[in-house]
Motif scaffolding. Structure first.
Motif, PDB file in Angstrom:
ATOM      1  N   LEU A 159       0.711  -1.053  -0.165  1.00 15.24           N
ATOM      2  CA  LEU A 159      -0.074   0.151   0.028  1.00 15.24           C
ATOM      3  C   LEU A 159       0.887   1.304   0.052  1.00 15.24           C
ATOM      4  CD1 LEU A 159      -2.586  -1.059   2.568  1.00 15.24           C
ATOM      5  CD2 LEU A 159      -2.905  -1.351   0.127  1.00 15.24           C
ATOM      6  N   ARG A 160       1.823   1.446  -0.852  1.00 12.85           N
ATOM      7  CA  ARG A 160       2.651   2.463  -0.636  1.00 12.85           C
ATOM      8  C   ARG A 160       2.387   3.425  -1.437  1.00 12.85           C
ATOM      9  NH1 ARG A 160       8.022   0.953   0.739  1.00 12.85           N
ATOM     10  NH2 ARG A 160       8.320  -1.337   0.744  1.00 12.85           N
ATOM     11  N   PRO A 161       2.851   4.619  -1.041  1.00  6.47           N
ATOM     12  CA  PRO A 161       1.956   5.960  -1.562  1.00  6.47           C
ATOM     13  C   PRO A 161       2.018   6.018  -3.215  1.00  6.47           C
ATOM     14  CG  PRO A 161       3.544   6.705   0.297  1.00  6.47           C
ATOM     15  CD  PRO A 161       3.599   5.135  -0.055  1.00  6.47           C
ATOM     16  N   THR A 162       3.367   5.395  -3.913  1.00  7.39           N
ATOM     17  CA  THR A 162       3.179   5.324  -5.436  1.00  7.39           C
ATOM     18  C   THR A 162       2.015   4.662  -6.035  1.00  7.39           C
ATOM     19  OG1 THR A 162       4.896   3.651  -5.183  1.00  7.39           O
ATOM     20  CG2 THR A 162       5.600   6.088  -5.667  1.00  7.39           C
ATOM     21  N   ASP A 163       1.825   3.316  -5.124  1.00 11.46           N
ATOM     22  CA  ASP A 163       0.822   2.553  -5.501  1.00 11.46           C
ATOM     23  C   ASP A 163      -0.800   3.016  -5.355  1.00 11.46           C
ATOM     24  OD1 ASP A 163       2.857   0.513  -6.002  1.00 11.46           O
ATOM     25  OD2 ASP A 163       2.484  -0.247  -3.902  1.00 11.46           O
ATOM     26  N   PHE A 164      -0.786   3.924  -4.474  1.00 15.56           N
ATOM     27  CA  PHE A 164      -1.992   4.722  -4.252  1.00 15.56           C
ATOM     28  C   PHE A 164      -2.317   5.677  -5.431  1.00 15.56           C
ATOM     29  CE2 PHE A 164      -3.683   8.738  -2.413  1.00 15.56           C
ATOM     30  CZ  PHE A 164      -4.997   8.299  -2.075  1.00 15.56           C
ATOM     31  N   LEU A 165      -1.059   6.562  -5.488  1.00 13.60           N
ATOM     32  CA  LEU A 165      -1.404   7.675  -6.604  1.00 13.60           C
ATOM     33  C   LEU A 165      -1.436   6.845  -7.877  1.00 13.60           C
ATOM     34  CD1 LEU A 165       1.246  10.061  -5.464  1.00 13.60           C
ATOM     35  CD2 LEU A 165      -1.361  10.324  -5.426  1.00 13.60           C
ATOM     36  N   ARG A 166      -1.306   5.800  -8.257  1.00  9.86           N
ATOM     37  CA  ARG A 166      -1.479   4.905  -9.605  1.00  9.86           C
ATOM     38  C   ARG A 166      -2.723   4.376  -9.736  1.00  9.86           C
ATOM     39  NH1 ARG A 166       4.363   2.599  -9.216  1.00  9.86           N
ATOM     40  NH2 ARG A 166       5.598   4.175  -9.869  1.00  9.86           N
ATOM     41  N   SER A 167      -3.483   4.328  -8.604  1.00  9.36           N
ATOM     42  CA  SER A 167      -4.683   3.459  -8.641  1.00  9.36           C
ATOM     43  C   SER A 167      -5.870   4.286  -9.676  1.00  9.36           C
ATOM     44  CB  SER A 167      -5.283   3.423  -7.295  1.00  9.36           C
ATOM     45  OG  SER A 167      -6.607   3.149  -6.913  1.00  9.36           O
ATOM     46  N   PRO A 168      -6.554   3.707 -10.283  1.00 10.31           N
ATOM     47  CA  PRO A 168      -7.699   4.172 -10.966  1.00 10.31           C
ATOM     48  C   PRO A 168      -8.566   4.887 -10.186  1.00 10.31           C
ATOM     49  CG  PRO A 168      -7.428   2.121 -11.781  1.00 10.31           C
ATOM     50  CD  PRO A 168      -6.628   2.148 -10.469  1.00 10.31           C
ATOM     51  N   VAL A 169      -9.078   4.651  -8.966  1.00  9.75           N
ATOM     52  CA  VAL A 169      -9.824   5.367  -8.257  1.00  9.75           C
ATOM     53  C   VAL A 169      -9.252   6.688  -7.677  1.00  9.75           C
ATOM     54  CG1 VAL A 169     -11.374   5.243  -5.933  1.00  9.75           C
ATOM     55  CG2 VAL A 169     -11.077   3.173  -7.321  1.00  9.75           C
ATOM     56  N   THR A 170      -8.032   6.387  -7.365  1.00  7.08           N
ATOM     57  CA  THR A 170      -7.270   7.814  -6.727  1.00  7.08           C
ATOM     58  C   THR A 170      -7.048   8.638  -7.974  1.00  7.08           C
ATOM     59  OG1 THR A 170      -6.038   6.411  -5.109  1.00  7.08           O
ATOM     60  CG2 THR A 170      -5.151   8.467  -5.539  1.00  7.08           C
ATOM     61  N   ARG A 171      -6.800   8.241  -9.207  1.00  3.51           N
ATOM     62  CA  ARG A 171      -6.533   8.934 -10.387  1.00  3.51           C
ATOM     63  C   ARG A 171      -7.936   9.703 -10.364  1.00  3.51           C
ATOM     64  NH1 ARG A 171      -1.816  10.489 -12.058  1.00  3.51           N
ATOM     65  NH2 ARG A 171      -0.727   8.781 -12.805  1.00  3.51           N
ATOM     66  N   SER A 172      -9.035   9.073 -10.476  1.00  2.00           N
ATOM     67  CA  SER A 172     -10.377   9.793 -10.643  1.00  2.00           C
ATOM     68  C   SER A 172     -10.576  10.807  -9.633  1.00  2.00           C
ATOM     69  CB  SER A 172     -11.532   8.694 -10.613  1.00  2.00           C
ATOM     70  OG  SER A 172     -11.472   7.667 -11.470  1.00  2.00           O
ATOM     71  N   PHE A 173     -10.279  10.448  -8.359  1.00  2.00           N
ATOM     72  CA  PHE A 173     -10.411  11.422  -7.090  1.00  2.00           C
ATOM     73  C   PHE A 173      -9.322  12.760  -7.471  1.00  2.00           C
ATOM     74  CE2 PHE A 173      -9.533  13.153  -2.680  1.00  2.00           C
ATOM     75  CZ  PHE A 173     -10.632  13.130  -2.460  1.00  2.00           C
ATOM     76  N   ILE A 174      -8.232  12.419  -7.949  1.00  2.00           N
ATOM     77  CA  ILE A 174      -7.343  13.484  -8.079  1.00  2.00           C
ATOM     78  C   ILE A 174      -7.839  14.415  -9.206  1.00  2.00           C
ATOM     79  CG2 ILE A 174      -5.133  14.067  -9.172  1.00  2.00           C
ATOM     80  CD1 ILE A 174      -3.817  11.665  -7.737  1.00  2.00           C
ATOM     81  N   ASN A 175      -8.673  13.877 -10.345  1.00  2.00           N
ATOM     82  CA  ASN A 175      -9.189  14.695 -11.481  1.00  2.00           C
ATOM     83  C   ASN A 175     -10.376  15.578 -10.831  1.00  2.00           C
ATOM     84  OD1 ASN A 175      -7.518  13.772 -13.559  1.00  2.00           O
ATOM     85  ND2 ASN A 175      -8.696  12.013 -14.108  1.00  2.00           N
ATOM     86  N   GLU A 176     -11.128  15.077  -9.854  1.00  2.00           N
ATOM     87  CA  GLU A 176     -12.149  15.722  -9.339  1.00  2.00           C
ATOM     88  C   GLU A 176     -11.612  17.112  -8.462  1.00  2.00           C
ATOM     89  OE1 GLU A 176     -15.493  15.643 -10.058  1.00  2.00           O
ATOM     90  OE2 GLU A 176     -14.822  13.933 -11.420  1.00  2.00           O
TER      91      GLU A 176
END
Length: 171
Positions: free
Chosen positions: A38-55
């Motif tokens: 569950l490293r930070p880089t894995d979190f940022l690559r996650s599709p759910v996180t990508r969607s959240f970042i876009n929002e």
């Protein structure tokens, strides 16, 4: 750069209020959670996180995260992304992180720190003044009845008595 303690592990917050999720990851690991995958880089690559970042970007946050390389580097994110990362690790862990960060961002933690400083200062002043008063009490006790005052009064009376001229027949 400020530091907060999350589960007794320091978490850095930079001057722009970006939170180190690398430190949050370390706090989770120190708290006994299995976070190797569950490293930070894995979190940022996650599709759910990508969607959240876009929002977040649509909502007005131009850059919700930054990665700083090097020995003291890490992945720094905005408050909402830090909450998401804590939830990515574990819902119970998210509650703990949310509580600490919320107290920091609301100013409550700063208020608590100032109250603690005020209490420490009052304790220091009390100890200092108690020492002074104790010294004064010892001096007063030494001076008081049967002490130095009586000795000085007796010496004065003896000196007056020696000064008195006694005329025989007049008393």
């Amino acid at each position: 750069m400020k530091e907060l303690a999350v589960f007794d592990t320091p978490v850095r917050i930079d001057d722009e209020k970006f939170i180190s999720i690398t430190d949050i990851w370390k706090a989770a690991k120190a708290a006994g959670r299995n976070v190797d995958n569950l490293r930070p880089t894995d979190f940022l690559r996650s599709p759910v996180t990508r969607s959240f970042i876009n929002e977040l970007i649509k909502g007005g946050e131009s850059t919700p995260f930054r990665i700083i390389k090097g020995r003291n580097g890490g992945t720094y994110v905005t408050r909402f992304l830090a909450y998401e990362y804590a939830g990515y690790i574990d819902p119970a862990f998210k509650v703990g992180v949310y509580t600490v960060l919320d107290k920091f961002f609301s100013g409550e933690m700063i208020t608590l720190a100032s109250y603690m400083a005020e209490a420490n200062m009052a304790d220091h002043i009390l100890k200092e003044e108690s020492a002074v008063v104790s010294d004064c009490a010892r001096t007063m006790n030494y001076w008081g009845i049967g002490g130095r005052k009586r000795q000085l009064v007796n010496n004065r009376q003896e000196a007056y008595a020696r000064l008195q001229i006694n005329v025989p027949g007049l008393e």
